[in-house]
Structures are given as structure tokens and as C-alpha cells.
Write a protein that holds these residues in place. Structure first.
Motif, PDB file in Angstrom:
ATOM      1  N   LEU A  27       0.821  -1.214   0.000  1.00  0.00           N
ATOM      2  CA  LEU A  27       0.000   0.000   0.000  1.00  0.00           C
ATOM      3  C   LEU A  27       0.854   1.262   0.000  1.00  0.00           C
ATOM      4  O   LEU A  27       0.499   2.262  -0.634  1.00  0.00           O
ATOM      5  N   PHE A  38      -4.649   3.642   0.002  1.00  0.00           N
ATOM      6  CA  PHE A  38      -5.499   2.629   0.645  1.00  0.00           C
ATOM      7  C   PHE A  38      -5.004   2.327   2.058  1.00  0.00           C
ATOM      8  O   PHE A  38      -5.453   1.365   2.676  1.00  0.00           O
ATOM      9  N   TYR A  41      -7.648   1.951   4.832  1.00  0.00           N
ATOM     10  CA  TYR A  41      -8.814   1.094   4.603  1.00  0.00           C
ATOM     11  C   TYR A  41      -8.835  -0.012   5.659  1.00  0.00           C
ATOM     12  O   TYR A  41      -7.787  -0.414   6.189  1.00  0.00           O
ATOM     13  N   LEU A  46      -9.645  -5.468   3.065  1.00  0.00           N
ATOM     14  CA  LEU A  46      -8.505  -5.203   2.196  1.00  0.00           C
ATOM     15  C   LEU A  46      -7.675  -6.466   1.986  1.00  0.00           C
ATOM     16  O   LEU A  46      -7.256  -6.781   0.867  1.00  0.00           O
ATOM     17  N   LEU A  83      -9.551  -3.601  -5.703  1.00  0.00           N
ATOM     18  CA  LEU A  83      -9.705  -2.998  -4.385  1.00  0.00           C
ATOM     19  C   LEU A  83     -10.947  -2.117  -4.293  1.00  0.00           C
ATOM     20  O   LEU A  83     -11.325  -1.694  -3.208  1.00  0.00           O
ATOM     21  N   TYR A 232     -15.582   0.351   4.352  1.00  0.00           N
ATOM     22  CA  TYR A 232     -14.268  -0.207   4.041  1.00  0.00           C
ATOM     23  C   TYR A 232     -13.130   0.629   4.621  1.00  0.00           C
ATOM     24  O   TYR A 232     -11.959   0.311   4.410  1.00  0.00           O
TER      25      TYR A 232
END
Length: 286
Positions: A27, A38, A41, A46, A83, A232
Motif C-alpha cells: 500500500l 489505501f 482502509y 482489504l 480494491l 471499508y
């Protein structure tokens, strides 16, 4: 026996720690090279999506996926799609749209001009549902809908307004339960195994890329829809996004969240009153 259990537990713990390190490095690499963030998240969702993509790319590990993503732009774009898998349908949760007709439309009638933001619009079904609703209520000509998503592939499909004909039976059912006043078939033309929505539904929609994790406010809105997106996110990112929405809403603007989301337990909860607690419709009061 106890030593064997301790050894197995230590191995499992070490494996989990390594997995988390690999995910964090992936990430971080995506953020630093491509600008997509991300990192905040929620980890369980994930992790499932990353492992799914590891298998689909036919690589042996998350670290191998990271190497491929950083050196192959096409692989990165496939990862972004994985994603942000779109899950949506027209007039999804019909009760929400029926309540919107009953409780929000009367407020919008008092405005000379209406700005609506669909944040995380995915492939556009919810956006076109709003266009149809406004059209039936005689408000579409004075409205502008801003439909944003970070997933360019989803946005492209949304711009085209082409959907599978097999979904129309469910969409028609949703539309009628949402208070639709016409034959739903009036809003599309069938061609082979697909339907294309009528062009006039797109005339007041602006589609654009926007990442809730990294991008800022870009206008003032009377209504913001963001449904089933923040589930999320971790708490930090969720609070940041609520701050973005609070900044972007006009006074007495309306915020619509998903069925598993709420404005409560955020630092902005006192800024809103509930128009409908069941359907998660809130109005900004200060």
C-alpha cells in the motif's frame, strides 16, 4: 504437547505479522508511486481483496504482487479495480429512494438550483436512479449531479450508461417500490443483451475521478450521497471523509449514508439532525 502448541502459535503469529508487513509495503508503494491511498482502509476486507488479486495475477505472495504492481502499470490498474469492486444496482434499497421522495424532494423544491454529489458512484446505477427520480419530480432541469469515483474503469461504464438486460427485472421491481410513476422501460432502449439509458438522463451529470482518501472538497452541495463506501475505511479515514462532507455541504444540506453507516460516534454528529434514522438521511444544521 504444550511446547508444540506454543511453537505452532508462534509460527502463526509470525506469519500474520509478515502478512501485515507485506500489505503495508504494498500500500505504501502504491501510494508513493501512483498516488492512490489505501493505507487507512479496513484491514480484513482489504486483505481478502489483495489475496484474491494475488491469485488472479498468478504470483506466489503479496511481496511478489508488490514487485509486479510497481513495474507494470496495467497490473496496478487491475489492482485498483480489485480494491474497489463495484457493488450497486438501480434504486438499490428502494425504501431509501421512496423516503428521499417524501422527505427531501420538498426541501429541494425551494432551491433555485440543486447540486448533488454521488461520492463513490461506482458504475453509475445510483446516479441514474437519482436522475430518473428528479426527472419525475420536475427538478432535473435545475439540478447538476456530480458523480465521482477513484476507479476509472467504473467511471467509463457509468458515462456510457450501458447495463445488462438481465438486470432489468430486478431494477424495475426496485423502481416501482421506490415510488416510480411510469413504466421503467421508458428510460432505456434494449439492444442485444444490453440496455442503454436514454441520453437525456446524462445531460446534467458530470463524471470525474475523485479519491475520498486523498482529494479535497471541490464545490458546495445541497445533497451528498455516499452509501456503503465508508464501511471499508478505518476510523481515522472515516472521520476525515466526514470532515470533507461537512465542509462540502451547504447549511441545511442533506447527507445520505448506507444502511450500515451512521453520522453518530463521529465528531460531526452534533452538526446534523436526522430526517430519517432508518434510511440514514441527515440534514446539516450548523
Amino acid at each position: 504437547m504444550e511446547r508444540e502448541y506454543e511453537k505452532e502459535f508462534a509460527m502463526t503469529t509470525g506469519k500474520n505479522e509478515l502478512e501485515i508487513i507485506e500489505i503495508e509495503l504494498l500500500l505504501e508503494g502504491v501510494y508513493r508511486l501512483y498516488g492512490y491511498d489505501f493505507r487507512n482502509y479496513a484491514l480484513p476486507s482489504l486483505k481478502r481483496r489483495i489475496w484474491h488479486h494475488v491469485h488472479s495475477e498468478n504470483v506466489p505472495s503479496i511481496s511478489a504482487l508488490q514487485e509486479k504492481v510497481l513495474h507494470d502499470r496495467a497490473c496496478f490498474e487491475r489492482l485498483i479495480y480489485s480494491l474497489s469492486i463495484p457493488v450497486t444496482e438501480m434504486f438499490r434499497d428502494p425504501g431509501l429512494f421512496l423516503t428521499f421522495r417524501q422527505k427531501v424532494i420538498p426541501l429541494l423544491r425551494t432551491y433555485p438550483y440543486i447540486r448533488i454529489w454521488h461520492a463513490g458512484c461506482s458504475t453509475g446505477e445510483e446516479v441514474y436512479s437519482m436522475a430518473i427520480l428528479l426527472h419525475e419530480e420536475g427538478l432535473y432541469d435545475k439540478a447538476r449531479i456530480y458523480a465521482t469515483d477513484m476507479n476509472n474503469r467504473s467511471l467509463q461504464q457509468a458515462k456510457e450508461g450501458v447495463y445488462e438486460i438481465s438486470k432489468m427485472k430486478q431494477y424495475t421491481k426496485n423502481y416501482l417500490e421506490a415510488g416510480g410513476t411510469r413504466a421503467f422501460s421508458e428510460y432505456y432502449s434494449a439492444k442485444y443483451n444490453s440496455v442503454i439509458l436514454q441520453p437525456y438522463l446524462r445531460k446534467n451529470i458530470i463524471f470525474a475521478e475523485h479519491n475520498l482518501a486523498t482529494d479535497t472538497s471541490f464545490n458546495e452541495f445541497n445533497v451528498i450521497f455516499c452509501r456503503n463506501v465508508m464501511i471499508y475505511f478505518n476510523d481515522e479515514l472515516r472521520d476525515n471523509v466526514h470532515g470533507l462532507f461537512n465542509e462540502s455541504l451547504s447549511r441545511f444540506g442533506v447527507l445520505v449514508l448506507g444502511s450500515k453507516e451512521s453520522i453518530h460516534f463521529t465528531k460531526y454528529s452534533d452538526s446534523y439532525e436526522a430526517l430519517d434514522r432508518v434510511e440514514k438521511i441527515y440534514r446539516k444544521v450548523n
